[in-house]
Design a protein around this motif. Structure first.
Motif, PDB file in Angstrom:
ATOM      1  N   PRO A 133       0.779  -1.359  -0.208  1.00 38.62           N
ATOM      2  CA  PRO A 133       0.031   0.206  -0.166  1.00 38.62           C
ATOM      3  C   PRO A 133       0.911   1.385   0.034  1.00 38.62           C
ATOM      4  O   PRO A 133       2.082   1.431   0.608  1.00 38.62           O
ATOM      5  CB  PRO A 133      -0.927  -0.021   1.209  1.00 38.62           C
ATOM      6  N   THR A 134       0.360   2.240  -0.656  1.00 32.47           N
ATOM      7  CA  THR A 134       1.000   3.520  -0.606  1.00 32.47           C
ATOM      8  C   THR A 134       0.120   4.720  -0.033  1.00 32.47           C
ATOM      9  O   THR A 134       0.536   5.811   0.113  1.00 32.47           O
ATOM     10  CB  THR A 134       1.428   3.981  -2.098  1.00 32.47           C
ATOM     11  N   SER A 135      -0.989   4.428   0.238  1.00 28.13           N
ATOM     12  CA  SER A 135      -1.895   5.213   1.210  1.00 28.13           C
ATOM     13  C   SER A 135      -2.791   4.310   1.977  1.00 28.13           C
ATOM     14  O   SER A 135      -3.011   3.517   1.790  1.00 28.13           O
ATOM     15  CB  SER A 135      -2.573   6.346   0.262  1.00 28.13           C
ATOM     16  N   TYR A 136      -3.099   5.224   3.143  1.00 32.16           N
ATOM     17  CA  TYR A 136      -3.924   4.730   4.207  1.00 32.16           C
ATOM     18  C   TYR A 136      -4.970   5.417   4.473  1.00 32.16           C
ATOM     19  O   TYR A 136      -4.957   6.776   4.773  1.00 32.16           O
ATOM     20  CB  TYR A 136      -2.862   4.396   5.644  1.00 32.16           C
ATOM     21  N   ALA A 137      -6.344   5.009   4.790  1.00 33.63           N
ATOM     22  CA  ALA A 137      -7.347   5.759   5.301  1.00 33.63           C
ATOM     23  C   ALA A 137      -7.206   5.944   6.872  1.00 33.63           C
ATOM     24  O   ALA A 137      -6.817   4.880   7.255  1.00 33.63           O
ATOM     25  CB  ALA A 137      -8.495   4.903   4.841  1.00 33.63           C
ATOM     26  N   LEU A 138      -7.691   7.206   7.000  1.00 37.08           N
ATOM     27  CA  LEU A 138      -7.526   7.484   8.481  1.00 37.08           C
ATOM     28  C   LEU A 138      -8.982   7.937   8.950  1.00 37.08           C
ATOM     29  O   LEU A 138      -9.186   9.251   9.157  1.00 37.08           O
ATOM     30  CB  LEU A 138      -6.745   8.662   8.543  1.00 37.08           C
ATOM     31  N   PRO A 139      -9.991   7.199   9.329  1.00 36.70           N
ATOM     32  CA  PRO A 139     -11.214   7.534   9.824  1.00 36.70           C
ATOM     33  C   PRO A 139     -10.856   8.137  11.210  1.00 36.70           C
ATOM     34  O   PRO A 139     -11.752   8.826  11.698  1.00 36.70           O
ATOM     35  CB  PRO A 139     -11.932   6.220   9.943  1.00 36.70           C
ATOM     36  N   GLY A 140      -9.778   7.720  11.916  1.00 38.36           N
ATOM     37  CA  GLY A 140      -9.441   8.140  13.128  1.00 38.36           C
ATOM     38  C   GLY A 140      -8.301   7.667  13.672  1.00 38.36           C
ATOM     39  O   GLY A 140      -7.781   6.761  13.009  1.00 38.36           O
ATOM     40  N   LEU A 141      -7.814   8.274  14.845  1.00 39.09           N
ATOM     41  CA  LEU A 141      -6.453   7.580  15.518  1.00 39.09           C
ATOM     42  C   LEU A 141      -6.652   6.977  16.603  1.00 39.09           C
ATOM     43  O   LEU A 141      -7.391   7.643  17.539  1.00 39.09           O
ATOM     44  CB  LEU A 141      -5.554   8.804  15.577  1.00 39.09           C
ATOM     45  N   THR A 142      -6.181   5.838  16.962  1.00 36.51           N
ATOM     46  CA  THR A 142      -6.236   4.901  17.975  1.00 36.51           C
ATOM     47  C   THR A 142      -4.717   4.874  18.556  1.00 36.51           C
ATOM     48  O   THR A 142      -3.944   5.075  17.663  1.00 36.51           O
ATOM     49  CB  THR A 142      -6.794   3.597  17.821  1.00 36.51           C
ATOM     50  N   PRO A 143      -4.432   4.445  19.659  1.00 39.21           N
ATOM     51  CA  PRO A 143      -3.005   4.310  20.067  1.00 39.21           C
ATOM     52  C   PRO A 143      -2.541   3.388  19.127  1.00 39.21           C
ATOM     53  O   PRO A 143      -1.218   3.488  18.612  1.00 39.21           O
ATOM     54  CB  PRO A 143      -3.303   3.805  21.582  1.00 39.21           C
ATOM     55  N   ALA A 144      -3.151   2.219  18.800  1.00 40.36           N
ATOM     56  CA  ALA A 144      -2.510   1.199  17.773  1.00 40.36           C
ATOM     57  C   ALA A 144      -2.158   1.826  16.443  1.00 40.36           C
ATOM     58  O   ALA A 144      -1.159   1.445  15.997  1.00 40.36           O
ATOM     59  CB  ALA A 144      -3.403   0.094  17.787  1.00 40.36           C
ATOM     60  N   VAL A 145      -3.074   2.782  16.119  1.00 44.39           N
ATOM     61  CA  VAL A 145      -2.873   3.308  14.602  1.00 44.39           C
ATOM     62  C   VAL A 145      -1.549   4.128  14.778  1.00 44.39           C
ATOM     63  O   VAL A 145      -0.785   4.114  13.895  1.00 44.39           O
ATOM     64  CB  VAL A 145      -4.338   3.792  14.203  1.00 44.39           C
ATOM     65  N   GLU A 146      -1.555   4.879  15.982  1.00 47.02           N
ATOM     66  CA  GLU A 146      -0.274   5.927  15.831  1.00 47.02           C
ATOM     67  C   GLU A 146       0.820   5.112  16.068  1.00 47.02           C
ATOM     68  O   GLU A 146       1.902   5.877  15.389  1.00 47.02           O
ATOM     69  CB  GLU A 146      -0.592   6.764  17.221  1.00 47.02           C
ATOM     70  N   LYS A 147       0.924   4.218  16.793  1.00 42.19           N
ATOM     71  CA  LYS A 147       1.916   3.401  16.798  1.00 42.19           C
ATOM     72  C   LYS A 147       2.587   2.965  15.556  1.00 42.19           C
ATOM     73  O   LYS A 147       3.791   2.763  15.014  1.00 42.19           O
ATOM     74  CB  LYS A 147       1.954   2.053  17.767  1.00 42.19           C
ATOM     75  N   ARG A 148       1.358   2.187  14.540  1.00 38.55           N
ATOM     76  CA  ARG A 148       1.693   1.902  13.329  1.00 38.55           C
ATOM     77  C   ARG A 148       2.260   2.959  12.504  1.00 38.55           C
ATOM     78  O   ARG A 148       2.949   2.666  11.468  1.00 38.55           O
ATOM     79  CB  ARG A 148       0.289   1.133  12.741  1.00 38.55           C
ATOM     80  N   ILE A 149       1.693   4.022  12.267  1.00 37.59           N
ATOM     81  CA  ILE A 149       2.208   5.118  11.756  1.00 37.59           C
ATOM     82  C   ILE A 149       3.557   5.553  11.857  1.00 37.59           C
ATOM     83  O   ILE A 149       4.268   5.932  11.120  1.00 37.59           O
ATOM     84  CB  ILE A 149       1.354   6.610  11.783  1.00 37.59           C
ATOM     85  N   GLY A 150       4.114   5.576  13.109  1.00 42.96           N
ATOM     86  CA  GLY A 150       5.306   5.935  13.656  1.00 42.96           C
ATOM     87  C   GLY A 150       6.017   4.704  13.071  1.00 42.96           C
ATOM     88  O   GLY A 150       7.343   5.315  12.563  1.00 42.96           O
ATOM     89  N   GLU A 151       5.879   3.422  13.063  1.00 46.55           N
ATOM     90  CA  GLU A 151       6.580   2.507  12.506  1.00 46.55           C
ATOM     91  C   GLU A 151       6.836   2.653  10.691  1.00 46.55           C
ATOM     92  O   GLU A 151       7.867   2.506  10.419  1.00 46.55           O
ATOM     93  CB  GLU A 151       6.026   1.111  12.796  1.00 46.55           C
ATOM     94  N   LEU A 152       5.851   3.252  10.406  1.00 42.83           N
ATOM     95  CA  LEU A 152       5.800   3.434   8.768  1.00 42.83           C
ATOM     96  C   LEU A 152       6.681   4.331   8.406  1.00 42.83           C
ATOM     97  O   LEU A 152       7.459   4.294   7.553  1.00 42.83           O
ATOM     98  CB  LEU A 152       4.270   3.650   8.109  1.00 42.83           C
ATOM     99  N   VAL A 153       6.435   5.347   9.167  1.00 44.93           N
ATOM    100  CA  VAL A 153       7.515   6.606   8.886  1.00 44.93           C
ATOM    101  C   VAL A 153       8.769   6.450   9.142  1.00 44.93           C
ATOM    102  O   VAL A 153       9.759   6.545   8.538  1.00 44.93           O
ATOM    103  CB  VAL A 153       6.835   7.752   9.764  1.00 44.93           C
ATOM    104  N   LYS A 154       9.246   5.727  10.418  1.00 42.22           N
ATOM    105  CA  LYS A 154      10.561   5.284  10.356  1.00 42.22           C
ATOM    106  C   LYS A 154      10.932   4.408   9.386  1.00 42.22           C
ATOM    107  O   LYS A 154      12.392   4.402   8.914  1.00 42.22           O
ATOM    108  CB  LYS A 154      10.625   4.337  11.914  1.00 42.22           C
ATOM    109  N   GLN A 155      10.440   3.367   8.927  1.00 42.98           N
ATOM    110  CA  GLN A 155      10.564   2.345   7.741  1.00 42.98           C
ATOM    111  C   GLN A 155      10.876   3.308   6.465  1.00 42.98           C
ATOM    112  O   GLN A 155      11.621   2.952   5.883  1.00 42.98           O
ATOM    113  CB  GLN A 155       9.665   1.310   7.553  1.00 42.98           C
ATOM    114  N   ALA A 156      10.011   4.182   6.058  1.00 41.53           N
ATOM    115  CA  ALA A 156      10.024   4.906   4.998  1.00 41.53           C
ATOM    116  C   ALA A 156      11.296   5.506   4.892  1.00 41.53           C
ATOM    117  O   ALA A 156      11.632   5.778   3.719  1.00 41.53           O
ATOM    118  CB  ALA A 156       8.773   6.107   4.985  1.00 41.53           C
ATOM    119  N   VAL A 157      11.864   6.243   5.811  1.00 41.48           N
ATOM    120  CA  VAL A 157      13.373   6.946   5.980  1.00 41.48           C
ATOM    121  C   VAL A 157      14.319   6.294   6.103  1.00 41.48           C
ATOM    122  O   VAL A 157      15.560   6.732   6.087  1.00 41.48           O
ATOM    123  CB  VAL A 157      13.078   8.053   6.808  1.00 41.48           C
ATOM    124  N   SER A 158      14.110   4.891   6.311  1.00 48.39           N
ATOM    125  CA  SER A 158      15.455   4.037   6.596  1.00 48.39           C
ATOM    126  C   SER A 158      16.078   3.785   5.354  1.00 48.39           C
ATOM    127  O   SER A 158      15.690   3.864   4.068  1.00 48.39           O
ATOM    128  CB  SER A 158      14.835   2.746   7.236  1.00 48.39           C
TER     129      SER A 158
END
Length: 158
Positions: A133-158
């Motif tokens: 996937p290259t985009s993700y739907a964000l109907p809202g943010l939960t702690p689990a979603v926030e954690k996953r976003i942080g992981e994706l961003v770290k991976q994206a710049v690695s």
């Protein structure tokens, strides 16, 4: 009696614009042109500080719930990858590495969509097999979603 053809102008829908672009798409293109002019005037040294103020101003203009999502995403992205430079891109908050957009936040109201999205461009290091996937739907943010976003961003710049 022959039927005379109507001109294209009279049969074109009133809400369409030339070239098939919607009003929202044309506005985004105009915003991007203005962003390019502004960046050229500023020069590279001021890019990060001025880019961040532009992103925060753009987020502040958003109606709820896009504003809350944008504020939280900004905190997650800048906290997860401080090397990314905030800037606007087609009028949306975006984050660049070496001048190339890695990820961006598209508010739902921008194109009158059902939900906001977090998108990643080619420079993002998210390759995973034959398809990812290259985009993700964000109907809202939960702690689990926030954690996953942080992981994706770290991976994206690695």
């Amino acid at each position: 009696m022959k039927d005379t053809p109507k001109s294209a102008k009279s049969t074109t829908a009133k809400n369409k614009t030339s070239g098939g672009f919607t009003v929202e798409e044309r506005a985004a293109m105009k915003e991007h042109a203005q962003e390019l002019k502004t960046a050229a005037r500023r020069g590279p040294r001021a890019a990060k500080a001025d880019g961040e103020s532009d992103v925060l101003a753009k987020i502040a203009e958003m109606p709820e719930p896009d504003r809350s999502l944008g504020e939280r995403l900004h905190a997650i992205i800048t906290g997860s990858a401080p090397a990314l430079t905030p800037r606007t891109w087609y009028g949306m908050p975006a984050y660049a590495k070496d001048g190339k957009i890695v990820c961006f936040f598209q508010p739902a109201q921008k194109f009158k969509a059902r939900y906001a999205t977090l998108g990643f461009n080619d420079p993002a290091n998210l390759d995973d097999g034959e398809m990812w996937p290259t985009s993700y739907a964000l109907p809202g943010l939960t702690p689990a979603v926030e954690k996953r976003i942080g992981e994706l961003v770290k991976q994206a710049v690695s």
